[in-house]
Design a protein around this motif. Structure first.
Motif, PDB file in Angstrom:
ATOM      1  N   ALA A  10       0.826  -1.203   0.000  1.00  0.00           N
ATOM      2  CA  ALA A  10       0.000   0.000   0.000  1.00  0.00           C
ATOM      3  C   ALA A  10       0.866   1.262   0.000  1.00  0.00           C
ATOM      4  N   ARG A  65       2.404   2.235  -3.366  1.00  0.00           N
ATOM      5  CA  ARG A  65       1.525   2.643  -4.467  1.00  0.00           C
ATOM      6  C   ARG A  65       1.617   4.137  -4.727  1.00  0.00           C
ATOM      7  N   ARG A 101      -4.308   5.730  -5.212  1.00  0.00           N
ATOM      8  CA  ARG A 101      -4.866   5.558  -3.874  1.00  0.00           C
ATOM      9  C   ARG A 101      -6.336   5.916  -3.881  1.00  0.00           C
ATOM     10  N   THR A 130      -8.449  12.897  -4.297  1.00  0.00           N
ATOM     11  CA  THR A 130      -8.047  12.572  -2.931  1.00  0.00           C
ATOM     12  C   THR A 130      -9.217  12.558  -1.945  1.00  0.00           C
TER      13      THR A 130
END
Ligand SMILES: Nc1nc2c(ncn2[C@@H]2O[C@H](COP(=O)(O)OP(=O)(O)O)[C@@H](O)[C@H]2O)c(=O)[nH]1
Ligand SMILES: [Mg+2]
Length: 193
Positions: free
Chosen positions: A4, A7, A12, A81
């Protein structure tokens, strides 16, 4: 280093942010969630029953034939985001017991008011004031106008100075988005301390 963390930022998933759309009966909560949601909004509308018709004042919402019995749900991606998850409260006071559960984890709220029925709108403002959840008040411009000046609305509903008060149109996507961004700004300012 876990997968994770390696990445790139672009893939994300956006940060989920919960906002509540609150307010009294028939102020435009379901309309607002429907206007802004990028998914088909999940609503729990039920036909207003003969019994409820006597309890809920329909004077200013004569065309309203359904009412939200549990909640409205919709979502809106602000940018890669950030994604807003919108939870609309049921308006009637007899469903008030649900509000504490519904606001759990919310970073902020938009309290919609109908300036023709300010009496019905005080409870929602009061609720968020006491909960300490950042909120903004949005006067829904039914038929393109509001009944009072914003100063009068602020005074009548006892909205504190630091609480933003805006006029918006619950049917208009851009207008709802602007109102939600006011709440988001407020919530972010709170987290930044
Ligand atoms: N003219 C006008 N009608 C609206 C507006 N917002 C909502 N309505 C209508 O007012 C009624 C109540 O809205 P609704 O979203 O169901 O209210 P809720 O109980 O807060 O979810 C519905 O019949 C809507 O179509 C508005 O800005 N202008
Ligand atoms: Mg509704």
């Amino acid at each position: 280093m876990g997968a994770a963390a390696a990445r790139p930022a672009a893939v994300r998933p956006p940060l989920p942010v919960k906002l509540v759309i609150a307010g009294g009966f028939g102020v435009g909560k379901t309309t607002a969630v429907g206007a802004i949601s990028e998914i088909e909004p999940l609503t729990t509308e039920a036909a207003i029953t003969e019994v409820a018709a006597g309890v809920d004042d329909l004077t200013h919402t004569p065309l309203k034939t359904t009412t939200t019995v549990a909640m409205d749900f919709g979502c809106l991606t602000i940018d890669p985001t950030l994604k807003l998850y919108l939870f609309g409260t049921p308006g009637q006071e007899r469903f008030g017991f649900m509000w504490d559960d519904l606001v759990e984890g919310a970073v902020g709220a938009l309290v919609i008011v109908d300036t023709r029925r300010l009496d019905d709108c005080f409870a929602a403002v009061d609720y968020f004031e006491h909960k300490g959840i950042p909120f903004a008040v949005a006067a829904n411009a039914f038929d393109g106008r509001v009944e009072h000046t914003l100063d009068e609305v602020r005074w009548a509903l006892d909205v504190a100075e630091g609480v933003p008060l805006v006029v918006f149109d619950a049917r208009d996507t851009g207008s709802v988005r602007d109102a939600l961004l006011v709440v988001l700004e407020l919530a972010l300012a709170r987290t930044r301390g």
